[in-house]
Enzyme design. Structure first.
Site, PDB file in Angstrom:
ATOM      1  N   ASP A 158       0.844  -1.185   0.000  1.00  0.00           N
ATOM      2  CA  ASP A 158       0.000   0.000   0.000  1.00  0.00           C
ATOM      3  C   ASP A 158       0.889   1.248   0.000  1.00  0.00           C
ATOM      4  O   ASP A 158       1.873   1.311   0.744  1.00  0.00           O
ATOM      5  CB  ASP A 158      -0.889  -0.029   1.257  1.00  0.00           C
ATOM      6  CG  ASP A 158      -2.008   0.990   1.199  1.00  0.00           C
ATOM      7  OD1 ASP A 158      -1.731   2.180   0.942  1.00  0.00           O
ATOM      8  OD2 ASP A 158      -3.168   0.591   1.403  1.00  0.00           O
ATOM      9  N   ALA A 195      -1.319   5.214  -8.892  1.00  0.00           N
ATOM     10  CA  ALA A 195      -2.131   4.506  -7.885  1.00  0.00           C
ATOM     11  C   ALA A 195      -3.189   5.427  -7.303  1.00  0.00           C
ATOM     12  O   ALA A 195      -2.908   6.561  -6.941  1.00  0.00           O
ATOM     13  CB  ALA A 195      -1.229   3.980  -6.767  1.00  0.00           C
ATOM     14  N   TYR A 255     -13.881  12.292  -4.919  1.00  0.00           N
ATOM     15  CA  TYR A 255     -12.783  11.896  -5.810  1.00  0.00           C
ATOM     16  C   TYR A 255     -12.232  13.115  -6.561  1.00  0.00           C
ATOM     17  O   TYR A 255     -11.022  13.335  -6.621  1.00  0.00           O
ATOM     18  CB  TYR A 255     -13.282  10.827  -6.797  1.00  0.00           C
ATOM     19  CG  TYR A 255     -12.295  10.538  -7.898  1.00  0.00           C
ATOM     20  CD1 TYR A 255     -11.226   9.674  -7.694  1.00  0.00           C
ATOM     21  CD2 TYR A 255     -12.426  11.120  -9.164  1.00  0.00           C
ATOM     22  CE1 TYR A 255     -10.305   9.415  -8.705  1.00  0.00           C
ATOM     23  CE2 TYR A 255     -11.522  10.873 -10.177  1.00  0.00           C
ATOM     24  CZ  TYR A 255     -10.457  10.014  -9.947  1.00  0.00           C
ATOM     25  OH  TYR A 255      -9.555   9.761 -10.943  1.00  0.00           O
ATOM     26  N   ILE A 262     -28.240   3.269 -23.165  1.00  0.00           N
ATOM     27  CA  ILE A 262     -27.718   4.620 -22.919  1.00  0.00           C
ATOM     28  C   ILE A 262     -28.466   5.221 -21.729  1.00  0.00           C
ATOM     29  O   ILE A 262     -29.693   5.151 -21.662  1.00  0.00           O
ATOM     30  CB  ILE A 262     -27.941   5.499 -24.170  1.00  0.00           C
ATOM     31  CG1 ILE A 262     -27.070   5.001 -25.326  1.00  0.00           C
ATOM     32  CG2 ILE A 262     -27.672   6.966 -23.865  1.00  0.00           C
ATOM     33  CD1 ILE A 262     -27.228   5.791 -26.613  1.00  0.00           C
ATOM     34  N   ARG A 282     -18.414  13.477 -24.426  1.00  0.00           N
ATOM     35  CA  ARG A 282     -17.205  13.135 -23.673  1.00  0.00           C
ATOM     36  C   ARG A 282     -16.004  13.165 -24.607  1.00  0.00           C
ATOM     37  O   ARG A 282     -16.128  12.937 -25.814  1.00  0.00           O
ATOM     38  CB  ARG A 282     -17.304  11.712 -23.088  1.00  0.00           C
ATOM     39  CG  ARG A 282     -18.365  11.535 -22.008  1.00  0.00           C
ATOM     40  CD  ARG A 282     -18.017  12.265 -20.714  1.00  0.00           C
ATOM     41  NE  ARG A 282     -19.046  12.085 -19.695  1.00  0.00           N
ATOM     42  CZ  ARG A 282     -20.124  12.858 -19.560  1.00  0.00           C
ATOM     43  NH1 ARG A 282     -20.349  13.871 -20.388  1.00  0.00           N
ATOM     44  NH2 ARG A 282     -20.999  12.622 -18.597  1.00  0.00           N
TER      45      ARG A 282
HETATM   46  P1  NAD Z   1      -6.767   1.340 -12.091  1.00  0.00           P
HETATM   47  O1  NAD Z   1      -7.705   1.089 -10.953  1.00  0.00           O
HETATM   48  O2  NAD Z   1      -6.695   0.345 -13.192  1.00  0.00           O
HETATM   49  O3  NAD Z   1      -5.300   1.580 -11.519  1.00  0.00           O
HETATM   50  C1  NAD Z   1      -5.032   2.031 -10.213  1.00  0.00           C
HETATM   51  C2  NAD Z   1      -4.002   1.099  -9.604  1.00  0.00           C
HETATM   52  O4  NAD Z   1      -3.675   1.575  -8.297  1.00  0.00           O
HETATM   53  C3  NAD Z   1      -4.493  -0.342  -9.429  1.00  0.00           C
HETATM   54  O5  NAD Z   1      -3.548  -1.240  -9.958  1.00  0.00           O
HETATM   55  C4  NAD Z   1      -4.643  -0.502  -7.917  1.00  0.00           C
HETATM   56  O6  NAD Z   1      -4.425  -1.836  -7.498  1.00  0.00           O
HETATM   57  C5  NAD Z   1      -3.601   0.469  -7.406  1.00  0.00           C
HETATM   58  N1  NAD Z   1      -3.883   0.980  -6.055  1.00  0.00           N
HETATM   59  C6  NAD Z   1      -5.071   1.441  -5.566  1.00  0.00           C
HETATM   60  N2  NAD Z   1      -4.908   1.817  -4.282  1.00  0.00           N
HETATM   61  C7  NAD Z   1      -3.614   1.614  -3.960  1.00  0.00           C
HETATM   62  C8  NAD Z   1      -2.843   1.820  -2.787  1.00  0.00           C
HETATM   63  N3  NAD Z   1      -3.391   2.308  -1.663  1.00  0.00           N
HETATM   64  N4  NAD Z   1      -1.533   1.478  -2.791  1.00  0.00           N
HETATM   65  C9  NAD Z   1      -0.950   0.959  -3.914  1.00  0.00           C
HETATM   66  N5  NAD Z   1      -1.637   0.757  -5.066  1.00  0.00           N
HETATM   67  C10 NAD Z   1      -2.943   1.083  -5.088  1.00  0.00           C
HETATM   68  O7  NAD Z   1      -7.149   2.793 -12.664  1.00  0.00           O
HETATM   69  P2  NAD Z   1      -6.609   3.578 -13.940  1.00  0.00           P
HETATM   70  O8  NAD Z   1      -7.783   3.862 -14.806  1.00  0.00           O
HETATM   71  O9  NAD Z   1      -5.427   2.907 -14.511  1.00  0.00           O
HETATM   72  O10 NAD Z   1      -6.173   4.966 -13.264  1.00  0.00           O
HETATM   73  C11 NAD Z   1      -4.810   5.346 -13.098  1.00  0.00           C
HETATM   74  C12 NAD Z   1      -4.782   6.783 -12.587  1.00  0.00           C
HETATM   75  O11 NAD Z   1      -5.364   7.654 -13.556  1.00  0.00           O
HETATM   76  C13 NAD Z   1      -5.557   7.016 -11.300  1.00  0.00           C
HETATM   77  O12 NAD Z   1      -4.826   7.916 -10.490  1.00  0.00           O
HETATM   78  C14 NAD Z   1      -6.850   7.654 -11.772  1.00  0.00           C
HETATM   79  O13 NAD Z   1      -7.427   8.457 -10.761  1.00  0.00           O
HETATM   80  C15 NAD Z   1      -6.360   8.462 -12.948  1.00  0.00           C
HETATM   81  N6  NAD Z   1      -7.386   8.770 -13.950  1.00  0.00           N
HETATM   82  C16 NAD Z   1      -7.898   7.755 -14.723  1.00  0.00           C
HETATM   83  C17 NAD Z   1      -8.836   8.087 -15.706  1.00  0.00           C
HETATM   84  C18 NAD Z   1      -9.430   7.022 -16.614  1.00  0.00           C
HETATM   85  O14 NAD Z   1     -10.209   7.374 -17.504  1.00  0.00           O
HETATM   86  N7  NAD Z   1      -9.095   5.745 -16.458  1.00  0.00           N
HETATM   87  C19 NAD Z   1      -9.255   9.413 -15.868  1.00  0.00           C
HETATM   88  C20 NAD Z   1      -8.713  10.401 -15.041  1.00  0.00           C
HETATM   89  C21 NAD Z   1      -7.760  10.079 -14.098  1.00  0.00           C
END
Ligand code: NAD
Length: 306
Positions: free
Chosen positions: A57, A78, A144, A203, A211
């Site tokens: 973590d 993460a 968030y 939808i 978007r």
């Molecule tokens: P995801 O959930 O696939 O990846 C997040 C990863 O973080 C996971 O592998 C999870 O196991 C790990 N994680 C969560 N809590 C943790 C902790 N306490 N310690 C260690 N690891 C931890 O999500 P994603 O879509 O790949 O998102 C990646 C980043 O991009 C995030 O910060 C998310 O907020 C941001 N984001 C994503 C999007 C999108 O469209 N997917 C859009 C905007 C921002």
């Protein structure tokens, strides 16, 4: 435009997740790559053999110290990414997304490592205008979004106060291979599944919501550019600059899958944002960022993969 990082020791937090694992894939051949991931939503088998996985973590001092020891560069992916979950359990979401990021920034100070932070379009909340530029007011409509706005600002402040090299990347709706669920672009996965199964494509609302869907390879590109840019202490939108309506998305998916699913409408989702589209000019000018994957092409690739 600068070359991507080479010969560096790099930490990708969340590197077993959707975006993080694509980033690891892009870095692992030319760098020493570590992943810190608690595997809460990430998967061990997504981490290539040439990268080392520290299962732990972000908020665990010991795991964080091991992961950051001697690093040059950190990509911070993460997070607890569910908007809904942040509404249900804001304390937990804040602890990971804000406290965890702060702990990471503190370690980065010790190591004098550059940090590229995954921020989000969620910081803008309901847009006052589109396209949304980085100067758009932030008015998050979920815990968030507020957490991401906070870490985005912390990144800027760490540059200002401590001279730490930080860059925040405000992702719009990221999609691509390996995506599982999630609030952002889950709609693409759901529509694809429905179209493939010949089931009705559902939808929420009238489908006129827009978007900006950005392919994960363009998000990787933005991260690699952020790793070497001189524009530190800044934040950049990562989208395409184009948007589609959810109705158009459903129709395109139906087409690329070759399905004859009918398109049906359900009640609108409460609080759903009507319009979203990134202004990516700052990234273009200062990072050399150029989105390369048109939505139809990105969807066609996805439709062909499982
Ligand atoms: P995801 O959930 O696939 O990846 C997040 C990863 O973080 C996971 O592998 C999870 O196991 C790990 N994680 C969560 N809590 C943790 C902790 N306490 N310690 C260690 N690891 C931890 O999500 P994603 O879509 O790949 O998102 C990646 C980043 O991009 C995030 O910060 C998310 O907020 C941001 N984001 C994503 C999007 C999108 O469209 N997917 C859009 C905007 C921002």
């Amino acid at each position: 435009m600068s070359d991507p990082p080479t010969g560096e020791t790099i930490l990708v937090t969340g590197g077993a997740g959707f975006i993080g694992s694509h980033l690891v894939d892009a870095l692992v051949d030319n760098n020493d790559v570590r992943v810190l991931d608690d595997l809460s939503s990430g998967r061990r088998d997504r981490v290539p053999a040439d990268a080392s996985l520290i299962e732990g973590d972000l908020r665990d001092d010991d795991a964080l110290a091991r992961a950051t020891d001697g690093v040059d560069l950190i990509f911070h992916e993460a997070a607890l990414v569910s908007v809904e979950r942040s509404v249900d359990a804001p304390t937990e979401s804040h602890a990971v997304n804000v406290d965890g990021t702060l702990a990471l920034l503190e370690r980065a100070r010790v190591e004098d490592a550059r940090v590229v932070v995954a921020s989000s379009a969620a910081i803008y909340g309901r847009p006052e205008y589109t396209p949304i530029d980085e100067g758009h007011p932030t008015a998050p409509s979920s815990p968030y979004g507020l957490e991401k706005a906070t870490v985005d600002e912390y990144a800027r402040l760490y540059h200002e106060l401590y001279g730490l090299e930080t860059v925040s990347l405000r992702y719009f709706n990221v999609y691509g291979p390996g995506q599982v669920g999630g609030d952002y672009s889950a709609v693409i996965g759901v529509f694809l599944e429905q179209a493939r199964a010949g089931e009705p494509i559902t939808i929420d609302g009238d489908g006129t919501q827009t978007r900006d869907f950005v392919h994960v390879s363009d998000v990787v590109q933005a991260n690699l550019l952020a790793a070497t840019t001189d524009a530190v202490g800044e934040a950049f939108n990562v989208g395409t600059g184009s948007s589609v309506t959810i109705r158009e998305l459903a129709e395109t998916i139906r087409e690329v899958v070759g399905s004859n699913s009918e398109i049906v409408h359900r009640d609108p989702r409460p609080g759903d944002i009507q319009r979203s589209r990134a202004d990516v000019e700052r990234g273009r000018t200062e990072l050399g960022y150029e989105p390369t994957v048109p939505l139809e092409q990105g969807l066609a690739t996805l439709a062909g993969s499982d």
